[in-house]
Design an enzyme around this catalytic site. Structure first.
Site, short mmCIF file in Angstrom:
data_model
loop_
_atom_site.label_atom_id
_atom_site.label_comp_id
_atom_site.label_asym_id
_atom_site.label_seq_id
_atom_site.Cartn_x
_atom_site.Cartn_y
_atom_site.Cartn_z
CD GLU A 237 -3.06 -1.07 0.56
OE1 GLU A 237 -3.37 -0.02 0.02
OE2 GLU A 237 -3.84 -1.99 0.36
C1 LIG Z 1 2.76 -9.86 0.25
C2 LIG Z 1 2.63 -8.76 -0.74
C3 LIG Z 1 1.31 -8.53 -1.24
C4 LIG Z 1 1.43 -7.61 -2.41
N1 LIG Z 1 0.04 -7.11 -3.10
C5 LIG Z 1 0.14 -6.62 -4.05
C6 LIG Z 1 -1.18 -6.25 -4.80
O1 LIG Z 1 -2.17 -6.86 -4.60
N2 LIG Z 1 -1.19 -5.62 -6.13
C7 LIG Z 1 0.28 -4.94 -6.32
O2 LIG Z 1 0.00 -4.12 -7.41
N3 LIG Z 1 1.15 -5.04 -5.72
C8 LIG Z 1 1.21 -5.84 -4.42
N4 LIG Z 1 2.33 -5.75 -3.63
C9 LIG Z 1 3.64 -5.02 -4.02
C10 LIG Z 1 3.72 -4.03 -3.10
O3 LIG Z 1 2.87 -2.92 -3.53
C11 LIG Z 1 5.42 -3.50 -3.37
O4 LIG Z 1 6.24 -4.60 -2.83
C12 LIG Z 1 5.60 -2.13 -2.76
O5 LIG Z 1 5.02 -1.23 -3.48
C13 LIG Z 1 7.05 -1.76 -2.90
O6 LIG Z 1 7.77 -1.94 -4.09
P1 LIG Z 1 8.89 -2.94 -4.42
O7 LIG Z 1 8.84 -4.03 -3.67
O8 LIG Z 1 9.26 -2.77 -5.84
O9 LIG Z 1 10.16 -2.04 -3.50
P2 LIG Z 1 11.05 -0.96 -4.15
O10 LIG Z 1 10.14 0.04 -4.80
O11 LIG Z 1 11.95 -1.47 -4.86
O12 LIG Z 1 11.58 -0.18 -2.65
C14 LIG Z 1 12.66 -0.84 -2.01
C15 LIG Z 1 13.00 0.38 -1.00
O13 LIG Z 1 13.37 1.47 -1.58
C16 LIG Z 1 12.62 2.49 -1.00
N5 LIG Z 1 12.37 3.49 -2.18
C17 LIG Z 1 11.68 3.11 -3.47
N6 LIG Z 1 11.67 4.54 -3.93
C18 LIG Z 1 11.94 5.42 -3.39
C19 LIG Z 1 12.24 6.82 -3.36
N7 LIG Z 1 11.66 7.28 -4.45
N8 LIG Z 1 12.46 7.53 -2.49
C20 LIG Z 1 12.74 6.81 -1.08
N9 LIG Z 1 12.79 5.61 -0.95
C21 LIG Z 1 12.44 4.70 -1.96
C22 LIG Z 1 11.36 1.82 -0.44
O14 LIG Z 1 10.72 2.49 0.41
C23 LIG Z 1 11.71 0.42 0.11
O15 LIG Z 1 12.18 0.57 1.34
C24 LIG Z 1 2.34 -6.84 -2.69
C25 LIG Z 1 3.44 -7.08 -2.01
C26 LIG Z 1 3.77 -8.25 -1.20
C27 LIG Z 1 5.06 -8.26 -0.51
#
Ligand SMILES: Cc1cc2nc3c(=O)[nH]c(=O)nc-3n(C[C@H](O)[C@H](O)[C@H](O)COP(=O)(O)OP(=O)(O)OC[C@H]3O[C@@H](n4cnc5c(N)ncnc54)[C@H](O)[C@@H]3O)c2cc1C
Length: 587
Positions: free
Chosen positions: A398
C-alpha cells in the site's frame, strides 16, 4: 480556498483549534455500529480463525468460501450503496469491519484486496455498465477481485510500469506484460490491471481471468501471510474489450493513487484490530505465566510494556475513528462516486499518516507480544510468532512507509502553495509572534490543559519546520527526503497527540474509565513532545545555520517548554486497567 461539503478540510487540524465535541471516537459508536462489529467478530472467531491452518496450506477453495460468507453477512459491501448490492453504511462501519478482519491477518489481506482494491476502484471510476456487471458479484463474494499494479521493476515507481496495452482496430486492447505480488492472484476472477496504452498512457483495465492470454504464476514463498495468495499475473496478448477500460485512457494514476488512499486507511483499521488482539494475548499470558513465584503482570518492566502497547494503539485508534468521522461528515451518507472520490483525495494526508503510524504501531506491539511470551513467543505453538511474521509486510505494501512519509509533507506543502490550507499565513503569523518580547500562552483551568497547550506547541513546531523547509527549498523541497521524512514524523505526532487529547476529553471517555483515558493521553503527549522537539532540532539544523539557526532553536526552546509528567505512575494506571480486563482497556 476550497472546502469540503461541511467545511472540514484534510490537514486543517495543523492550523486550527479543534472542538472535542466535533471529533468522532470509538466511544461514540451507535447500536448499528456495535451490531456490525459483533457480526464481523463472530465471523472471524467462529469461521476464519479455526480455518487458519487450512488457509496456510493454500486451500483456496476454502478462502473463496470464506469470501462468499463475508458477502452473505454483508461485510464485503458495508460501505457500498444498497443499489449495488451493498449495505450502504458509513466509513466508521468500514473501519469496524476492517478491525475485525485484522484479527486474522492472512484473511484480512484477502478481504482487503477484495474490498479496498477491487470494489473501491469500480465504485469510484466504473461506468454504470461496469458497476452492474461486476459489483454485485464482488459484493456478494461470488466473484473474487485483485489489483495488479506492481511489476518486478516498478513497485514504488508504479508509473514506470512496462505492461503494454496495444489498441486493436475493433476497439479492444492486447495487454502484454507481467505483474508481481498480486494478492488473491491464485484464485481471483477479476483483476484491475494497470498498463500503458501504446507504451505511454497509463490506464486501468478490468481483466477477467477467463480472457484469452491471462494466467497466473506460482505462489510466492513469503515470510508471513501464508494463508493469503500472492502470485504473478501474466498477460500474453490478453484481449480486453474497449468496454473494460476503467476510468479514462492516460488517467490510470488517478485510479491507482486514490484506491491506495482508501487502502491505506483500511490497512490502518486492520492494524488496529490486530494490535487489540495481541494486547489481549499478551495480557492473558502475562497474568497466567508465573516466574519467581509471581505472575508476570506484577513486574514493572512487563507492566510498562503492556501499557505502552495499549497507549500506542490508543493513539492509532483515536486517529482512525477521527478520520473516519471526518470522511463521513464530508460524505453526509452519500455514496455518489464523485463525492467518495473527492473524500479520498481530501483525506489523503490522514490516510498516509494512518498507514505509517498503524503499521509501525502494530510491529511494536507484536514485537513486545513475542517478548512477553519469552521462548514461547519464538515457537509456533503460540500465535505470537505468526502475528509477528504476518505484520511485517504492512510497512511495505500500500505504498512503502518511506513513500508515504514523503507524501505527507509533500501534500501539505502543495495545499499550502495552492492556498487550500493556510499554512504559509500561519507560519508567518508564528514568526511575528515569536519575535514579540514576552510572548506567552494564556493559561486556562480546563481538563488536560497542559496537554492541550503541548499539542498547540507541537503544531507551532510543525509549522516552523514545514514553513522553513518550504522557504529554504521552494520548488526543490521534494529533493530533501531527510527533511521531509523528519517533518512527516512531526506532523504524525501532532495528529496523534491531538487525537488522543480530544478523545480523552470527549463525552464518551467518561465514568470510571476517564482516568485511564487521561493517563494514556498524557503519556502519549508527553513522549510525543519529546520526539517532536528532537526531530525539529535536527530538521532545522539540516536547513539553516549560524545566527538564523540559533534564533530558531531559541524560539523552539520557548515553544516546547513542556513540563514532564510522571509517566511511570500514568503507565501504571493503564497497566492496572489492562490487568483488570485481561485485555485492551479502551473501546
Ligand atoms: C505480500 C505482498 C502482497 C502484495 N500485494 C500487491 C497487490 O495486490 N497488488 C500490487 O500491485 N502490488 C502488491 N504488492 C507489491 C507492493 O505494493 C510493493 O512491494 C511495494 O509497493 C514496494 O515496491 P517494491 O517491492 O518494488 O520495492 P521498491 O520500490 O524497490 O523499494 C525498495 C526500498 O526503496 C525505497 N524507495 C523506493 N523508491 C524510493 C524513493 N523514491 N525515495 C525513497 N525511498 C524509496 C522503498 O521505500 C523501499 O524501502 C504486494 C507485495 C507483497 C510483499
Amino acid at each position: 480556498m476550497t472546502t469540503t461539503a461541511t467545511g472540514v478540510r484534510g490537514g486543517s487540524w495543523l492550523t486550527e483549534d479543534v472542538d472535542p465535541q466535533t471529533v468522532f471516537t470509538p466511544e461514540r459508536l451507535s447500536e448499528e455500529h456495535r451490531l456490525i462489529a459483533q457480526t464481523a467478530n463472530e465471523f472471524i472467531e467462529g469461521e476464519v480463525q479455526p480455518a487458519i491452518e487450512r488457509l496456510e496450506q493454500k486451500d483456496w477453495a476454502l478462502a473463496r468460501k470464506l469470501v462468499r460468507r463475508c458477502g452473505e453477512l454483508g461485510l464485503l459491501g458495508a460501505d457500498v450503496p444498497e443499489a449495488l448490492g451493498g449495505v450502504g453504511l458509513d466509513k466508521v462501519s468500514a473501519v469496524i469491519v476492517g478491525e475485525a478482519m485484522g484479527r486474522s491477518a492472512s484473511f484480512a489481506t484477502t478481504f482487503g484486496a477484495q474490498t479496498g482494491l477491487a470494489i473501491t476502484p469500480l465504485l469510484c471510476f466504473g461506468t454504470d455498465e461496469q458497476q452492474q456487471k461486476y459489483l454485485p458479484g464482488l459484493v456478494s463474494g461470488e466473484m473474487v477481485g485483485a489489483y495488479a499494479l506492481s511489476e518486478s521493476a516498478s513497485g514504488s515507481d508504479a508509473l514506470g510500469a512496462r505492461t503494454r496495452a496495444t489498441p486493436q482496430t475493433d476497439g479492444s486492447y492486447l495487454l502484454t506484460g507481467e505483474k508481481m505480488w498480486i494478492t488473491n492472484g491464485g484464485f481471483a476472477d477479476l483483476f484491475i490491471v494497470f498498463a500503458k496504452v501504446d507504451g505511454e498512457h497509463f490506464t486501468a483495465f478490468l481483466v477477467e481471468r477467463s480472457f484469452p492470454g491471462v494466467s497466473t504464476g506460482k505462489e510466492e514463498h513469503k515470510m508471513g501471510l501464508h494463508g493469503s495468495s500472492t502470485t504473478p499475473l501474466i498477460l500474453q496478448e490478453a484481449r480486453v474489450p474497449a468496454a473494460n477500460v476503467l476510468g479514462d485512457i492516460g488517467k490510470g494514476h488517478k485510479v491507482a493513487f486514490n484506491v491506495l488512499n482508501y487502502g491505506r486507511f483500511k490497512l490502518a483499521a486492520m492494524c488496529s484490530g490486530g494490535a487489540r488482539l495481541a494486547i489481549a494475548e499478551a495480557a492473558r499470558y502475562a497474568s497466567d505465566r508465573r516466574q519467581f513465584g509471581q505472575p508476570l503482570t506484577t513486574f514493572g518492566a512487563i507492566r510498562h510494556k503492556l501499557a505502552e502497547m495499549a497507549i500506542r494503539q490508543y493513539a492509532v485508534e483515536s486517529m482512525l475513528y477521527r478520520t473516519a468521522g471526518l470522511i463521513d461528515s464530508m460524505l453526509q451518507c452519500s455514496h455518489e462516486s464523485s463525492l467518495v472520490l473527492a473524500s479520498l483525495e481530501e483525506f489523503a494526508i490522514e490516510a498516509s499518516i494512518l498507514k505509517v503510524a498503524g503499521s509501525e504501531m502494530i510491529d511494536f506491539v507484536l514485537d513486545e507480544n513475542v517478548q512477553i511470551h519469552g521462548g514461547n513467543g519464538f515457537v509456533r505453538d503460540y500465535p505470537a510468532e505468526r502475528h509477528y511474521r504476518d505484520a511485517r509486510v504492512n510497512r511495505i505494501f500500500e505504498g512503502t512507509n518511506e513513500i508515504n512519509r514523503l507524501l505527507i509533507p509533500g501534500m501539505l506543502a502543495k495545499r499550502a502553495v495552492k492556498g487550500t490550507l493556510p499554512i504559509i499565513a500561519a507560519a508567518r503569523q508564528l514568526q511575528d509572534e515569536l519575535l514579540t518580547p514576552g510572548f506567552a500562552e494564556t493559561l486556562a483551568d480546563r481538563p488536560l490543559e497542559a496537554e492541550r497547550r503541548t499539542v498547540a506547541a507541537m503544531k507551532k513546531t510543525a509549522l516552523m519546520v514545514l514553513g522553513t523547509a518550504m522557504q529554504t527549498y521552494g520548488a526543490n523541497l521534494g529533493d530533501q527526503q531527510e527533511v521531509l521524512i523528519t517533518t512527516a514524523d512531526i506532523v504524525t505526532d501532532v495528529y496523534a497527540a491531538e487525537s488522543v487529547v480530544l478523545r480523552a476529553l470527549g463525552d464518551g471517555a467518561g465514568g470510571s474509565d476517564r482516568s485511564v483515558h487521561a493517563a494514556a493521553a498524557q503519556t502519549f503527549v508527553n513522549d510525543a513532545a519529546g520526539r517532536v522537539e528532537i526531530a525539529a532540532r535536527s530538521a532545522l539544523a539540516g536547513m539553516v545555520e549560524g545566527d538564523t539557526l540559533r534564533t530558531m532553536l531559541a524560539a523552539l526552546r520557548r515553544i516546547m517548554k513542556v513540563t514532564p509528567v510522571n509517566t511511570v505512575a500514568l503507565r501504571r494506571t493503564v497497566a492496572d486497567a489492562i490487568a483488570a480486563r485481561k485485555g485492551y482497556p479502551f473501546a
